[in-house]
Structure formats: C-alpha cells, structure tokens
Design an enzyme around this catalytic site. Structure first.
Site, PDB file in Angstrom:
ATOM      1  N   HIS A  76       0.878  -1.236   0.081  1.00 29.78           N
ATOM      2  CA  HIS A  76       0.123   0.172   0.079  1.00 29.78           C
ATOM      3  C   HIS A  76       0.831   1.349   0.015  1.00 29.78           C
ATOM      4  O   HIS A  76       0.676   2.130  -0.646  1.00 29.78           O
ATOM      5  CB  HIS A  76      -0.968  -0.100   1.349  1.00 29.78           C
ATOM      6  CG  HIS A  76      -1.848   1.226   1.542  1.00 29.78           C
ATOM      7  ND1 HIS A  76      -3.151   1.106   1.410  1.00 29.78           N
ATOM      8  CD2 HIS A  76      -1.638   2.419   1.559  1.00 29.78           C
ATOM      9  CE1 HIS A  76      -3.633   2.337   1.627  1.00 29.78           C
ATOM     10  NE2 HIS A  76      -2.595   3.141   1.636  1.00 29.78           N
ATOM     11  N   GLU A  77       1.891   1.318   1.003  1.00 29.38           N
ATOM     12  CA  GLU A  77       2.585   2.365   1.140  1.00 29.38           C
ATOM     13  C   GLU A  77       3.818   2.883  -0.043  1.00 29.38           C
ATOM     14  O   GLU A  77       4.053   3.786  -0.600  1.00 29.38           O
ATOM     15  CB  GLU A  77       3.428   2.599   2.348  1.00 29.38           C
ATOM     16  CG  GLU A  77       2.467   2.609   3.581  1.00 29.38           C
ATOM     17  CD  GLU A  77       1.282   3.685   3.608  1.00 29.38           C
ATOM     18  OE1 GLU A  77       1.719   4.571   2.919  1.00 29.38           O
ATOM     19  OE2 GLU A  77       0.156   3.217   4.241  1.00 29.38           O
ATOM     20  N   HIS A  80       2.207   4.220  -3.055  1.00 28.03           N
ATOM     21  CA  HIS A  80       2.105   5.719  -3.042  1.00 28.03           C
ATOM     22  C   HIS A  80       3.392   6.290  -3.705  1.00 28.03           C
ATOM     23  O   HIS A  80       3.370   7.235  -4.526  1.00 28.03           O
ATOM     24  CB  HIS A  80       1.940   6.081  -1.729  1.00 28.03           C
ATOM     25  CG  HIS A  80       0.368   6.261  -1.059  1.00 28.03           C
ATOM     26  ND1 HIS A  80      -0.598   6.660  -1.559  1.00 28.03           N
ATOM     27  CD2 HIS A  80      -0.060   5.345  -0.146  1.00 28.03           C
ATOM     28  CE1 HIS A  80      -1.678   6.314  -0.848  1.00 28.03           C
ATOM     29  NE2 HIS A  80      -1.233   5.520  -0.012  1.00 28.03           N
TER      30      HIS A  80
END
Length: 175
Positions: A76-77, A80
């Site tokens: 998820h990170e 980004h």
C-alpha cells in the site's frame, strides 16, 4: 516507543525491496529505494512521504499483525511512492489523489491486491496508560504525553465544560 526486533525490521526492509523489485519487473523501469522508519504513532499503519522518498511504519501495529502488515500495508505504502514517481513529481499534471485511480491501478496490476484505503487491525495494542485528572464536574483521562507535560510544567489543561483546571488524582489508577 519500544524498538522492534532486528529480525522484524529486516523482514520489513526485505518486503519493501521485494515490492519495488516486483514493480520494476512489471513496469520495466527502476526506482530508488526509500528510507524506511519504524517510528509512527497513532492509528495509522504506515505513511509515504513523497517528496523525501520515505516510508514510515507503525511498530506496534506491525508487531501485532506481522503477516497482514507485510502482505498489505507495505505494498500500500510502496504504491504511493510508485504513483508519485510515475504520475506526480513535476510532471506538470494536476495533483494525483492519494487513493485515486493511479494508486488503485498500481495496487491491482502491480501487486495483485484489492486497493483498500484503511486497515482493519485491532487497535487494542495501541492502548496506552492514562492518568486520572479531575475538575469540578468530572474525571478526565490524560495520555502519558499530556501527563508528562503537566509534570514538567510545560502545559496546564482545563475542563471544556466547567473551565476549571484539571488536577492529577495521584491515588487513582487508570489502567
């Protein structure tokens, strides 16, 4: 904040690197590796700092949810940062939304994951000791951080209802 064991930190770094390697293979280009910090507090599991190319993770949530954390939070990170490298960062385009279509696409097409914006970890591991304070009308529980500020004389807190100063009830235990 207690440090996480070296083995867990090593696994976290390996997983970040594996996510970038997976993205590089899928996208056909290389990406620099970010700085990684395990110093987040609060309810968030992780965050990506785009301009400084850093990833921050919550050590308490990581230790309590190791497998799910590595499987879901790390990609998820990383997604980004990938979105920022691909569509953000001085591209002259409008601002990319944090969980917009580009991020969702990276989650699905690069990592094969359903793009979820929040985790569902049990937050009980984050429960902190509190200190009981009282005013004229009720009791209040202050966090360790606020309590320490009071003890050091750096802050005074007042009740929002009766506006009286909060006084530490030394003989009362909160947790």
């Amino acid at each position: 904040m207690p440090a996480i064991p070296v083995q867990l930190e090593s696994l976290l770094h390996q997983r970040v690197d594996a996510c970038f390697a997976q993205a590089e293979a899928r996208l056909g280009r290389s990406f620099p590796r970010p700085q990684i910090h395990c110093n987040m507090r609060g309810r968030a599991a992780g965050s990506a700092r785009l301009q400084t190319w850093e990833l921050r993770f919550n050590p308490a949530l990581y230790q309590a949810n190791q497998q799910a954390f590595l499987a879901e939070v790390v990609p998820h990170e990383v997604a980004h940062l990938l979105v920022y490298a691909l569509w953000g960062e001085g591209r002259g385009k409008s601002r990319v939304l944090p969980h917009g279509r580009q991020w969702q696409s990276v989650m699905r097409e690069v990592f094969g994951l359903e793009p979820r914006t929040t985790h569902s970890f049990d937050l009980a591991v984050l429960a902190q000791r509190t200190f009981v304070y009282a005013c004229a009308c009720q009791q209040h529980r202050l966090s360790v951080r606020r309590h320490n500020k009071v003890v050091r004389g750096e802050a005074r807190y007042h009740c929002r209802r009766c506006r009286q100063p909060l006084v530490w009830q030394r003989d009362t235990t909160a947790d």
